[in-house]
Design an enzyme around this catalytic site. Structure first.
Site, PDB file in Angstrom:
ATOM      1  N   CYS A   1     -12.526   2.542 -29.444  1.00 16.26           N
ATOM      2  CA  CYS A   1     -13.786   3.047 -29.957  1.00 16.26           C
ATOM      3  C   CYS A   1     -14.750   3.378 -28.832  1.00 16.26           C
ATOM      4  CB  CYS A   1     -14.367   1.984 -30.872  1.00 16.26           C
ATOM      5  SG  CYS A   1     -14.681   2.671 -32.469  1.00 16.26           S
TER       6      CYS A   1
ATOM      7  N   GLY B   1       0.755  -1.243   0.000  1.00 22.27           N
ATOM      8  CA  GLY B   1       0.000   0.000   0.000  1.00 22.27           C
ATOM      9  C   GLY B   1       0.786   1.294   0.000  1.00 22.27           C
TER      10      GLY B   1
ATOM     11  N   GLU C   1       4.033  -6.486   1.814  1.00 20.95           N
ATOM     12  CA  GLU C   1       3.731  -6.838   0.424  1.00 20.95           C
ATOM     13  C   GLU C   1       3.640  -5.622  -0.488  1.00 20.95           C
ATOM     14  OE1 GLU C   1       0.829 -10.661   1.247  1.00 20.95           O
ATOM     15  OE2 GLU C   1      -0.025  -8.652   1.204  1.00 20.95           O
TER      16      GLU C   1
ATOM     17  N   ARG D   1      -6.411   2.874 -16.164  1.00 16.05           N
ATOM     18  CA  ARG D   1      -6.548   3.449 -14.820  1.00 16.05           C
ATOM     19  C   ARG D   1      -7.304   4.776 -14.795  1.00 16.05           C
ATOM     20  NH1 ARG D   1      -3.027   4.693 -11.668  1.00 16.05           N
ATOM     21  NH2 ARG D   1      -3.904   3.827  -9.754  1.00 16.05           N
TER      22      ARG D   1
ATOM     23  N   TYR E   1       0.275  -1.775 -12.256  1.00 12.28           N
ATOM     24  CA  TYR E   1      -1.142  -1.864 -12.630  1.00 12.28           C
ATOM     25  C   TYR E   1      -1.433  -1.258 -14.007  1.00 12.28           C
ATOM     26  CZ  TYR E   1      -1.292  -2.959  -7.677  1.00 12.28           C
ATOM     27  OH  TYR E   1      -1.044  -3.527  -6.444  1.00 12.28           O
TER      28      TYR E   1
HETATM   29  N1  LLP Z   1      -1.243  -7.216  -0.742  1.00 12.36           N
HETATM   30  C1  LLP Z   1      -2.546  -7.385  -1.008  1.00 12.36           C
HETATM   31  C2  LLP Z   1      -3.280  -8.421  -0.314  1.00 12.36           C
HETATM   32  C3  LLP Z   1      -3.182  -6.582  -1.966  1.00 12.36           C
HETATM   33  O1  LLP Z   1      -4.473  -6.761  -2.210  1.00 12.36           O
HETATM   34  C4  LLP Z   1      -2.432  -5.606  -2.655  1.00 12.36           C
HETATM   35  C5  LLP Z   1      -3.057  -4.768  -3.681  1.00 12.36           C
HETATM   36  C6  LLP Z   1      -1.069  -5.482  -2.349  1.00 12.36           C
HETATM   37  C7  LLP Z   1      -0.513  -6.294  -1.388  1.00 12.36           C
HETATM   38  C8  LLP Z   1      -0.182  -4.483  -3.043  1.00 12.36           C
HETATM   39  O2  LLP Z   1      -0.539  -3.181  -2.778  1.00 12.36           O
HETATM   40  P1  LLP Z   1       0.363  -1.970  -3.348  1.00 12.36           P
HETATM   41  O3  LLP Z   1       1.667  -1.989  -2.589  1.00 12.36           O
HETATM   42  O4  LLP Z   1       0.574  -2.229  -4.776  1.00 12.36           O
HETATM   43  O5  LLP Z   1      -0.432  -0.776  -3.065  1.00 12.36           O
HETATM   44  N2  LLP Z   1      -5.511  -1.838  -9.592  1.00 12.36           N
HETATM   45  C9  LLP Z   1      -5.438  -0.821  -8.560  1.00 12.36           C
HETATM   46  C10 LLP Z   1      -4.695  -1.302  -7.338  1.00 12.36           C
HETATM   47  C11 LLP Z   1      -5.303  -2.522  -6.698  1.00 12.36           C
HETATM   48  C12 LLP Z   1      -4.510  -2.998  -5.526  1.00 12.36           C
HETATM   49  C13 LLP Z   1      -4.986  -4.322  -5.090  1.00 12.36           C
HETATM   50  N3  LLP Z   1      -4.267  -4.904  -4.015  1.00 12.36           N
HETATM   51  C14 LLP Z   1      -4.774   0.414  -9.160  1.00 12.36           C
HETATM   52  O6  LLP Z   1      -4.455   0.397 -10.333  1.00 12.36           O
HETATM   53  O7  LLP Z   1      -4.588   1.397  -8.462  1.00 12.36           O
END
Ligand code: LLP
Length: 442
Positions: free
Chosen positions: A365, A249, A294, A334, A394
């Protein structure tokens, strides 16, 4: 433009990434093209890893959340850096295995893992599965029993922390399709259930409070809540969790509305989180849990850019100027999904002053196929190379073949040299799985 280590403007006035001139890259590999700076990816993996080493005696592991960008090369880099990975489907796990990634360092997530995904995970020796439903616990126990194994698992909890981020990526509220709420006793109930399963070995708990988060406090509160929960479970059930997975996150810079974090800032986030875990462990008389984090977006987000070629330009007087590119929502959905903002520049005229505001439109389109609205640019001409920054996370992983466009190729830049990590698609790829039933053939 925000000057960054990964990106710079060279003396030709061209944007460079990882020491490679983007105009040369566009010529050599064509556009649209995803470009990744390997050094950036490795630095981000290292900063988390070394912070765990320094601040937590190495009692933990960084898991790269590979949903942010999954392809064999990125798992190979993670393997070389000695970190683990989070996978969320059989497909991600398969890709990791194909890249020679050690299965025991892979953690599988998902709110509705399929039976075939669980079977595939067990048959290939996955390290840990993060349980997210009763059904999953039951199925997994049966599958493990059939195979005569005891599977390590975590339980995904929901600490009820609201992180200030886009509503669609808030996940740890009580109303969420993910996890078991700590507040209403659901997490305690599933703990009892999992502990009763002979072929599951409960190692601890997971939580993930959302994505693109900048408030340190959100991570700290979440960690504290899960630590309090671990203490209460120890008291009530006599079970002490030995693993705490605090999710991902950490935010990245997309535009100047976002803070631009340095490596040391990311280290500080993790330090603060570690501090909270240590304090809570001492307060409750718990052993310090093995700590997992993560990060996905923060590892690959700013490492990547997308290069496009400007095509049609449409100036609707007094309303809007559309600059169309050879990509769109099929390589970056996005904006369409989240109204995400991006920084855009002309890669071949990167030193020039911005004189107008334009909307970058894709070639699909539909009107919603937009990449960025009202972004400053010099007056663009057809044929210019346009770069969209911070597209490492993403974008490729959410790309599609909508309108039967090609998902762009990706190259990895190392010391100024670029190589394919994802090859370009061809028309043949688009029809590879198509079948014409006999009765429809002429
Ligand atoms: N761990 C879990 C269980 C998750 O669900 C996620 C992201 C992460 C780690 C990694 O989070 P990060 O460090 O990348 O913030 N498609 C969306 C983002 C969806 C994130 C889903 N889970 C976007 O393009 O912003």
């Amino acid at each position: 433009m925000n000057e960054r280590e990964t990106l710079k403007i060279n003396r030709l006035g061209h944007l460079e990434i990882g020491g490679a001139d983007t105009v040369d890259l566009a010529k050599e590999f064509g556009t649209p093209l995803y470009v990744f700076d390997e050094a950036h990816i490795r630095n981000m993996m290292r900063v988390y890893k070394t912070t765990i080493e320094k601040e937590y005696d190495g009692n933990g592991l960084v898991l790269y959340a590979s949903k942010a960008f999954s392809c064999e090369a990125v798992y190979a880099i993670a393997r070389e850096e000695g970190i683990g990975v989070d996978v969320v489907s059989g497909g991600e796990f398969y890709t990791a295995l194909k890249a020679g990634f050690p299965a025991d360092k892979a953690y599988m997530h998902g709110n509705n893992k399929l039976v075939r995904e669980l079977e595939f995970a067990l048959d290939n020796g996955i390290g840990n599965i993060v349980i997210d439903s009763y059904r999953e616990a039951d199925i997994l126990n049966d599958l493990a029993k059939k195979r005569g194994i005891k599977q390590n698992v975590l339980i995904r909890t929901n600490p009820g922390v609201e992180a200030h981020t886009h509503a669609f990526v808030q996940t740890a509220r009580t109303d969420s399709k993910f996890g078991f709420s700590i507040g209403d006793g659901a997490a305690e109930d599933i703990t009892r259930h999992v502990l009763s399963k002979e072929n599951l070995v409960l190692k601890g708990y997971h939580c993930h409070i959302g994505s693109q988060i900048f408030e340190k406090q959100s991570f700290i509160i979440a960690a504290e809540k899960v630590m309090d929960f671990i203490a209460s479970i120890k008291q009530k059930l006599g079970f002490e969790a030995c693993v705490l997975n605090i999710g991902g996150g950490f935010g990245v810079w997309y535009t100047d509305e976002d803070p631009k974090l340095k490596l040391s800032d990311y280290a500080d986030y993790l330090k603060a989180l570690i501090g909270a875990v240590k304090t809570k462990a001492a307060e409750h008389g718990l052993n310090k849990p093995y700590l997992l984090i993560e990060p996905g977006r923060s590892i690959v987000g700013e490492a990547g850019i997308t290069l496009y070629t400007v095509g049609a330009i449409k100036d609707i007087k007094g309303i809007k100027k559309y600059v169309a590119i050879d990509g769109g929502m099929f390589d970056n959905p996005r904006y369409a999904l989240y109204q995400s903002k991006y920084t855009v520049l002309l890669a071949d005229r990167a030193g020039e002053e911005c004189t107008e505001k334009v909307t970058i439109a894709g070639k699909c389109c539909e009107s919603g196929d937009i990449i960025a609205v009202d972004v400053p640019l010099p007056e663009a001409e057809s044929g210019n190379i346009l770069a969209v920054l911070t597209t490492g996370a993403y974008n490729y992983s959410m790309a599609s073949n909508y309108n039967r466009n090609f998902i762009p190729a990706a190259v990895l830049v190392n010391d100024g040299k670029a190589e394919y990590i994802v090859k370009p698609q061809t028309y043949e790829d688009l029809i590879r799985n198509d079948v014409i039933p006999e009765r429809l053939k002429k």
